[in-house]
Design a protein around this motif. Sequence first.
Motif, short mmCIF file in Angstrom:
data_model
loop_
_atom_site.label_atom_id
_atom_site.label_comp_id
_atom_site.label_asym_id
_atom_site.label_seq_id
_atom_site.Cartn_x
_atom_site.Cartn_y
_atom_site.Cartn_z
N ILE A 182 -28.11 73.88 45.65
CA ILE A 182 -27.74 73.10 44.47
C ILE A 182 -26.82 73.91 43.57
O ILE A 182 -25.76 73.44 43.13
N LEU A 183 -27.19 75.14 43.31
CA LEU A 183 -26.39 76.00 42.44
C LEU A 183 -25.04 76.32 43.07
O LEU A 183 -24.00 76.33 42.40
N ALA A 184 -25.03 76.58 44.38
CA ALA A 184 -23.78 76.89 45.06
C ALA A 184 -22.84 75.69 45.05
O ALA A 184 -21.63 75.82 44.79
N GLY A 185 -23.39 74.50 45.32
CA GLY A 185 -22.55 73.30 45.30
C GLY A 185 -22.01 73.00 43.92
O GLY A 185 -20.82 72.66 43.76
N TRP A 186 -22.85 73.14 42.91
CA TRP A 186 -22.41 72.90 41.53
C TRP A 186 -21.30 73.85 41.13
O TRP A 186 -20.28 73.46 40.56
N ALA A 187 -21.47 75.14 41.43
CA ALA A 187 -20.46 76.13 41.08
C ALA A 187 -19.15 75.88 41.81
O ALA A 187 -18.06 75.96 41.21
N LEU A 188 -19.24 75.54 43.09
CA LEU A 188 -18.03 75.30 43.87
C LEU A 188 -17.27 74.08 43.37
O LEU A 188 -16.03 74.10 43.28
N VAL A 189 -17.99 73.00 43.04
CA VAL A 189 -17.32 71.81 42.52
C VAL A 189 -16.52 72.13 41.27
O VAL A 189 -15.34 71.78 41.15
N LEU A 190 -17.13 72.81 40.33
CA LEU A 190 -16.46 73.07 39.05
C LEU A 190 -15.33 74.09 39.19
O LEU A 190 -14.28 73.95 38.55
N LEU A 191 -15.51 75.09 40.04
CA LEU A 191 -14.46 76.09 40.20
C LEU A 191 -13.24 75.51 40.90
O LEU A 191 -12.09 75.76 40.49
N VAL A 192 -13.46 74.73 41.97
CA VAL A 192 -12.32 74.11 42.66
C VAL A 192 -11.66 73.08 41.76
O VAL A 192 -10.43 72.98 41.69
#
Length: 257
Positions: free
Chosen positions: A85-95
């Motif tokens: 969950i945390l990895a997906g959330w971070a990746l969405v916002l960074l990309v």
Amino acid sequence: MTELFTLPFLTGLALAVLLPLTGLWLRLRDEWLAALAVAHLAGAGAVLALALALPALAGAVGLAIAGMLGRHLPASGHSAYAWLILAGWALVLLVAANSPMGETLARQLVEGQLYFTGVVELVAALVLTAIVLGLRGRIERHELALRLLPPTSGAERTQRRRAGLLIDTVIAAALAAGTLSIGLMATFALVFLPAWAGFHVAGHWRRAVAWTIGLGVLGYLIAFTAALALDQPFAPMLVAILLVLTTATRLLARRAC
């Protein structure tokens, strides 16, 4: 209903059958948190694919399947879903922050832009629904046996592992299709809430299936109609309706006992 809303309505209706049913299987496993984790990864995959000029659906399905199959790795468990969950959330916002189109899609994933879905989303939802309904009997026998009957041989253990990989792939694809069509939280609501209520009120498995799908479809129909009539965004309307509908179902069932 105008022709403009026909495709989105049919897409959402297919998902209202598909997602609650997959949610029931995840609840049987006691892995409902996987739905939120994989939905986050699907969103990240879609945004990343769009940033690389690739089809959003392919990126969403690919990363969702990778995350879902990760539960088969040694020492993985519920903590792995929180990590995803945390990895997906971070990746969405960074990309999204580094891609104009990614930022647009990231906003759509949060808001759930069902009304802007087209033929691709409809075909994906219908194909996955047909696959899940066609395999439903085998999947449910596998899931129930996994909970109730220990394997009697190494060959049976291997067969169950292969079947589990296939089932996880189908579930991940369903979650990816839902995330791209109705948004992250609306997808999680359809996976979690109908099964949460259906498990509570049903006396046996077949009734749980009927209750779960029925609550999902009823909640969707009410939300779609209300969102159009009141000029409200669809995803939060769906989540709110499902919260009220499933909570009321559980409370009424408790009073009837």
